[in-house]
Design an enzyme around this catalytic site. Structure first.
Site, PDB file in Angstrom:
ATOM      1  N   LYS A 166       0.823  -1.211   0.000  1.00  0.00           N
ATOM      2  CA  LYS A 166       0.000   0.000   0.000  1.00  0.00           C
ATOM      3  C   LYS A 166       0.856   1.259   0.000  1.00  0.00           C
ATOM      4  CE  LYS A 166      -4.264  -0.062   1.879  1.00  0.00           C
ATOM      5  NZ  LYS A 166      -5.356  -0.015   2.869  1.00  0.00           N
ATOM      6  N   GLY A 226      14.468  -0.064  -2.214  1.00  0.00           N
ATOM      7  CA  GLY A 226      14.018   1.321  -2.046  1.00  0.00           C
ATOM      8  C   GLY A 226      13.279   1.809  -3.271  1.00  0.00           C
ATOM      9  N   GLU A 268      12.568   7.042  -5.274  1.00  0.00           N
ATOM     10  CA  GLU A 268      13.002   7.862  -6.405  1.00  0.00           C
ATOM     11  C   GLU A 268      12.847   7.179  -7.748  1.00  0.00           C
ATOM     12  OE1 GLU A 268      15.992  10.415  -4.756  1.00  0.00           O
ATOM     13  OE2 GLU A 268      16.267   8.987  -3.152  1.00  0.00           O
TER      14      GLU A 268
END
Ligand code: FES
Ligand code: FES
Lengths: 743, 177
Positions: free
Chosen positions: A638, A707, A710
Site C-alpha cells: 500500500k 528502495g 526515487e
C-alpha cells in the site's frame, strides 16, 4: 499461514489515524511555554553588500525582542568544516548572518524576533536595510563555455567514468544518428509544510530543536559545530515531516536562526519560512544536456554520448549524478559521458527527488525515442535490442534486474501494441492522441544504521531508531519488520523515530531507509530474540533445550522449533517467568561489502503514458499512465504503491508544469509562490496503474529491498514528452512543455 | 557597476502595533474567547492561540488549501480571513471531525485508501471533502477531482484522495451512477 507474517502485505499506515485526525505533530506544532516568534528578512538583491541595517527603529516597537543580523551575531565557529553537514558539497557552506556580503537573491539578512508572530512579521516588513548593489549573473546561457569539471566532495557523487571504445568514430560510421540538446529550468521541492523550527529553551544552555529535517543527527552535529554546543546540550526531534523530497537533507537556515535567537534570548523561539522563502533553500538546477547517438544496421547502439552542464552557487560545487546512468541503462560499446558545472549568483542547488537521474533521464530517454524514430524502430523494440545484462560502467553483473519483465507487464497492461508508430496517426475525442514510454535506473544503497529494541513483560515491543517519516511510510514498514521478526501482531509493536536520543540512523534520502534502517531494526529484534531464547531455555524441561537461534522461529506470539512446531513456548510466558520487567538489545547494520563487491546494485522501472492534445488550444491532458517498478522486495504494497503514484505525479509536473523562472535583470525568481509555480492538482491526474515486479535479491541486503522513493519518478517525464511528440509530431526539448511551445 | 538601494525612514517613527481584544469563536462545539490583535488570521488564531494545530499552513496566501476549515458548514481558506471577522461563528477543524480512536467516515476512508503520504495537506483535504459533501456537489469522479483541486498535495496522493472521497460520497448516495 501465520497472522504475524507482515512483510509484503498491505496494512494501513500505523500513523494514519494521527495524520487524518490532525494530531500528528509537525515541527511548528510543539506548544512550548513562553514562545517567541522569529521572522526572516530576505535580501532583494542578488549580489552586493548590506551597508546599513536600521534595526533600532524596529527594536523600539513594544513587543519586539531583538533584530539579529551580521552586525550583532555573537562569535560563532570560524572554520568551514564546522558548517559542513553530512552531505555538504565541496566549497564553503553558506553561513547565515555571517557577513554583509550578499551572494544570492533572497539571502536571509536579518531575523526579527517578537512576542507574537504578527508582531515579528510587522516589524520585519518595516525594517529598513540599505544595500550596495553589484552586477550579478544568473543566466546559465552565458556560461556555456565556462563549464568546469567539479572535484569530489559530496557523499554519493561519482564523476562520470572515462570514455569506452571509440565513441566519435562509431558515431561517424553509424547507420543512423541523432544529436540534440535538452534543457529544463530550475525546479523547487515545495513540500507542503513550510520549513519551521521550534526551539525549546530548557535552561542552563540546553535546547531541544523540533526541526523540519530529513536527518536529526545531521542537524545535531551541525548545531554542535556551529554554536559550540556539547552533546548533551542539544537534542533534535522530528517525528513527522510534511514532505521533504530532498529539501530537508541539509540543515536549513531556519534552524540556524531559531537556535541563534534561542541561545541569545534564553527563550524558546519558533522560526517559520514563508512560501516565498521556500524558494531560497535549494532547488533542482537549471540543466543543459547534449545527447549524441548512433545505431548499427541491426538497431543496436553504436555510440552514445551524453554531456550535461548545470548551475551552482558561487560558494559551493553542488554535484549530482546526471550522465552516469546513460552508461549503464543500455548496452553500448562506445560511450562518452561528460559533466560540468557553472557558477552563478544563486543559492546552491540541493538534491531533489531522484537528483541527477531525473534530469539525465529526460535527456537519455527522449533521445532514445528520437533515435528509435530515426532508425525506424518501435521505441520499446529499440530498448529491447539494447538491453543491458551487465553494468558496463563498472563491468559487473547486476545483483538482480527485472527490467525486461517490467517492459513486458507494463506494455501489456497499457496496450502498447495498439499504438501506431507514425506521429499524428492516432486520434480520440476530437484530439490528437499520443503514446510514449521511458524507463530508468536508480541506486540500491544501504548505509550504516543503528536501532534499539525493548520488550516488556506483557509482550509489548518498542523499537527505536533516529530515522525519519516524511510520508514514505517509515513507521509502518519498520513496525512490520519488527513484528514479523518477533512473531507479534502489529498492534503489539511501537516504532519510534526522529529523535537524537535514539540510536543513530542516516539522513533519510537516496531511497536507502528501508534497506538501511530496516536491516538495523531486524538485527536489533534478532538480538532481542536471542536473549529471549536463552530465557526460554532456562527451565530444565524447556522444549527448546539446546536449540540454536537459527533453529527456532517467532510466530503468532510463540517461540518454536522450525522443524517441529509442537515444540513451542508462549513468548509472554517466557517473559513473565523470567522475572524481568523489560529486556532490551541494541544492534546496528552495515552493508555486506564482501558479498556485494562483485555486483552492481540497482532498481529499474518503466513508464508508459498516453496524452491527448487539443491542437487548437495546445493543451495537453495526460489520460493514462502505467508504471512498472523492479525494486527487489516490496515491504508494504500500500505505502509502496503510494510512493510510486506520487512519483508519477512528480514526473507529470516536471514534464508539463514545473519551472522556477528567473528574472535575470533582478536575479530573482519571479514565480516564487504556489499560484505561479504550478504543481499538479487532482484534476490533472489521470488513472495510474502501478505494477511491482518482484526480484529476489539477497545481495543488496538481508531484507532484499532496494528502495522505491526515487526510481518511480524516472521515465515518466520522458514518456509524457515522447507521447506529446507522438501525438503532435512536434519534439519539444525544453521542459516544461507548456502550450505555447506547441502552438 | 555598483548602485545604492536605500529606503527613507518613516517620519515621526514607526506606527505602533495595534492592541489586542477578545474574540469569541465556537470551535468544534466549544466556545473559546481568544485575546487577539485584529490582524491575526483565523489560521494563526487556531494554530498559535487555540493550539489546534491540525489545521495547516502551506502558503498563507490562499493558494494551497492546507488551511481549509469549515465555517458555519462552508469550507474556506482560514489563512485568507481574519479571526475578528468570525465573532460567534461555528468553526469546525479536523479535530472536530473525529479523533484517532473515533475517525469520521472520511477520515477512515483516507486511511483505507492511503490517501496521503506525509499527511500535511490531509486535514485540509478532509475538511474540503467534508465541505464538498455538505454542498451536495460530489456527483461524479470528474466533479470530485475538479472541486478538490484547490487542495494541493505535493506527495501526489490524488488517486487515493479521489478513491476515498468517492467511496464516502457513494455510501451517502451522492454519486450519480
Ligand atoms: S495556507 Fe491557506 S491556502 Fe495555503
Ligand atoms: S500527503 Fe503530503 S502533501 Fe499531501
Amino acid at each position: 499461514m501465520t497472522q504475524t507474517n507482515h512483510i509484503g502485505k498491505a496494512p494501513n499506515r500505523v500513523d494514519g489515524p494521527l495524520k487524518v485526525a490532525g494530531t500528528a505533530h509537525y515541527s511548528g506544532e510543539f506548544n512550548v511555554p513562553h514562545l517567541a516568534y522569529g521572522y526572516v528578512v530576505s535580501s532583494p538583491i542578488a549580489k552586493g553588500k548590506v551597508v546599513a541595517i536600521h534595526a533600532d527603529e524596529v527594536r523600539a516597537l513594544p513587543g519586539v525582542l531583538e533584530v539579529f543580523s551580521h552586525e550583532n551575531v555573537p562569535y560563532l565557529a570560524w572554520f568551514d568544516k564546522s558548517y559542513k553537514d553530512q552531505i555538504a558539497p565541496g566549497g564553503s557552506p553558506f553561513r547565515p548572518l555571517h557577513s554583509p556580503d550578499i551572494t544570492f537573491n533572497q539571502q536571509p539578512v536579518a531575523l526579527v524576533v517578537a512576542d507574537t508572530f504578527e508582531l515579528a512579521r510587522y516589524a520585519a516588513a518595516l525594517l529598513r536595510i540599505d544595500y550596495e548593489q553589484e552586477d550579478h549573473e544568473t543566466n546559465l546561457e552565458t556560461k556555456r563555455t565556462e563549464g568546469y569539471a567539479p572535484g569530489g566532495g559530496k557523499t554519493g557523487f561519482q564523476a562520470p567514468p572515462p570514455p569506452r571504445g571509440n565513441p566519435d568514430k562509431a558515431l561517424k560510421n553509424a547507420t543512423h544518428s541523432i544529436e540534440a540538446e535538452y534543457a529544463h529550468g530550475a525546479q523547487h521541492h515545495n513540500p507542503m509544510e513550510l520549513f519551521t523550527t521550534t526551539v525549546e529553551w530548557r535552561g542552563d544552555g540546553k535546547i531541544t530543536a523540533y526541526d523540519k529535517t530529513q536527518g536529526v543527527y545531521n542537524v545535531k552535529n551541525y548545531l554542535m559545530g556551529v554554536f559550540g554546543l556539547g552533546k548533551d546540550e542539544v537534542r533534535v526531534v522530528n517525528q513527522f515531516m510534511g514532505g521533504g523530497f530532498g529539501a530537508g537533507l541539509r540543515p536549513q537556515y531556519s534552524v540556524f536562526m531559531a537556535v541563534l535567537a534561542t541561545l541569545e534570548l534564553k527563550r524558546s523561539v519558533r522560526v517559520t519560512l514563508t512560501r516565498q522563502q521556500m524558494f531560497s533553500i535549494g532547488h533542482r538546477p537549471n540543466t543543459l544536456q547534449l545527447l549524441k547517438m548512433g545505431t548499427n544496421p541491426d538497431g543496436t547502439l553504436a555510440s552514445l554520448q551524453h554531456h550535461a552542464l548545470h548551475e551552482t552557487s558561487q560558494f559551493e560545487d553542488y554535484t549530482e549524478n546526471i550522465v552516469n546512468w546513460s552508461g549503464m541503462l543500455y548496452q553500448c560499446e562506445n560511450v562518452k559521458l561528460g559533466y560540468q558545472l557553472a557558477k552563478l549568483d544563486i543559492y546552491s542547488p540541493q538534491d531533489m527527488r531522484a537528483p541527477g537521474a531525473a534530469s539525465g533521464n529526460v535527456g537519455l530517454e527522449v533521445a532514445m525515442d528520437e533515435m528509435a524514430y530515426a532508425a525506424g524502430l518501435d521505441p520499446l523494440e529499440f530498448r529491447l535490442r539494447n538491453y543491458a545484462d551487465r553494468d558496463q560502467n563498472v563491468d559487473k553483473p547486476f545483483s538482480s534486474k527485472k527490467l525486461r519483465e517490467c517492459y513486458k507487464q507494463a506494455a501489456a497492461k497499457f496496450g502498447w501494441e495498439t499504438r501506431t508508430q507514425k506521429p499524428r496517426s492516432m486520434r480520440a475525442n476530437g484530439k490528437l492522441r499520443g503514446m510514449g514510454m521511458g524507463g530508468g535506473v536508480w541506486d540500491a544503497t544501504q548505509t550504516k544504521s543503528a536501532a534499539k529494541a525493548l520488550i516488556s513483560a506483557d509482550g509489548k515491543l518498542t523499537v527505536r531508531s533516529a530515522t525519519g517519516e516524511n510520508g514514505t511510510g517509515t513507521y509502518t514498514i519498520m513496525t512490520q519488520i519488527a513484528a514479523e521478526t518477533l512473531g507479534l501482531p502489529l498492534e503489539a509493536v511501537t516504532f519510534e523515530l526522529g529523535d537524537t536520543d535514539q540510536p543513530e540512523a542516516p539522513i533519510q534520502g537516496g531511497s536507502w531507509t528501508a534497506a538501511s534502517v530496516g536491516t538495523a531494526v531486524k538485527n536489533a529484534c534478532d538480538a532481542l530474540g536471542e536473549k529471549i531464547l536463552k530465557l526460554a531455555q532456562k527451565p530444565a524441561d524447556s522444549p527448546l533445550k539446546d536449540a540454536k537461534y537459527d533453529e527456532v522461529e517467532f510466530v503468532n506470539g510463540q517461540l518454536r522449533l522450525r522443524l517441529d512446531h509442537d515444540q513451542a513456548v508462549v513468548l509472554r510466558d517466557v517473559l513473565q517467568a523470567s522475572g524481568e520487567t523489560q529486556l532490551e538489545a541494541d544492534s546496528s547494520a552495515l552493508p555486506n561489502m564482501l558479498k556485494q563487491q562483485g555486483y552492481s546494485m540497482h532498481s529499474h522501472n518503466v513508464a508508459f503514458a498516453e496524452v491527448e492534445v487539443d491542437e487548437d488550444l495546445g493543451t495537453i491532458k495526460v489520460t493514462r499512465v502505467v508504471s512498472a517498478v523492479a525494486a527487489g522486495r516490496i515491504l508494504n504494497q500500500k505505502t509502496a504503491r503510494s510512493q510510486v503514484l506520487g512519483s508519477v505525479v512528480w514526473g507529470l509536473g516536471m514534464a508539463l508544469m514545473e519551472e522556477t523562472v528567473m528574472d535575470h535583470k533582478f536575479g530573482r525568481y519571479v514565480n516564487h509562490n504556489f499560484a505561479e509555480y504550478h504543481i499538479p492538482v487532482n484534476a490533472d491526474i489521470p488513472h495510474i496503474d502501478v505494477i511491482f515486479v518482484h526480484e529476489d535479491d539477497d545481495i543488496v541486503n538481508p531484507l532484499g529491498v532496494k528502495g522505491i522513493g526515487e526510481v518511480g519518478m524516472l521515465g515518466v517525464t520522458a514518456a509524457i514528452a515522447n507521447a506529446v511528440f507522438h501525438a503532435t509530431g512536434k519534439r519539444v526539448r525544453d521542459l516544461p512543455i507548456m502550450l505555447d511551445k506547441l502552438l | 557597476m555598483s548602485q545604492l538601494l536605500t529606503r527613507a525612514p518613516a517620519s515621526g517613527g514607526l506606527p505602533a502595533p495595534v492592541p489586542t481584544g477578545p474574540v469569541r469563536l465556537h470551535i468544534n462545539g466549544e466556545t473559546q474567547t481568544l485575546q487577539l490583535a485584529p490582524w491575526t488570521s483565523l489560521l494563526d488564531a487556531l494554530r498559535e492561540y487555540a493550539h489546534l494545530t491540525g489545521t495547516k499552513k502551506g502558503c498563507d496566501h490562499g493558494q494551497c488549501g492546507a488551511c481549509t476549515v469549515l465555517v458555519n458548514g462552508r469550507r474556506i481558506n482560514s489563512c485568507l480571513t481574519l479571526a475578528v471577522m468570525h465573532e460567534d461563528d461555528d468553526i469546525t477543524t479536523i479535530e472536530g471531525l473525529g479523533t484517532p480512536d473515533n475517525l469520521s467516515p472520511l477520515q477512515q476512508a483516507f486511511v483505507d485508501h492511503d490517501a496521503f503520504q506525509c499527511g500535511y495537506c490531509t486535514p485540509g483535504q478532509i475538511c474540503s471533502a467534508q465541505g464538498l459533501l455538505n454542498e451536495g456537489r460530489a456527483h461524479s469522479e470528474a466533479e470530485i477531482k475538479e472541486l478538490m483541486s484547490g487542495n494541493l498535495c505535493r506527495c501526489g496522493a490524488y488517486v487515493g484522495i479521489l478513491d476515498a472521497v468517492s467511496e464516502v460520497a457513494n455510501s451517502q448516495g451522492e454519486m450519480v451512477k
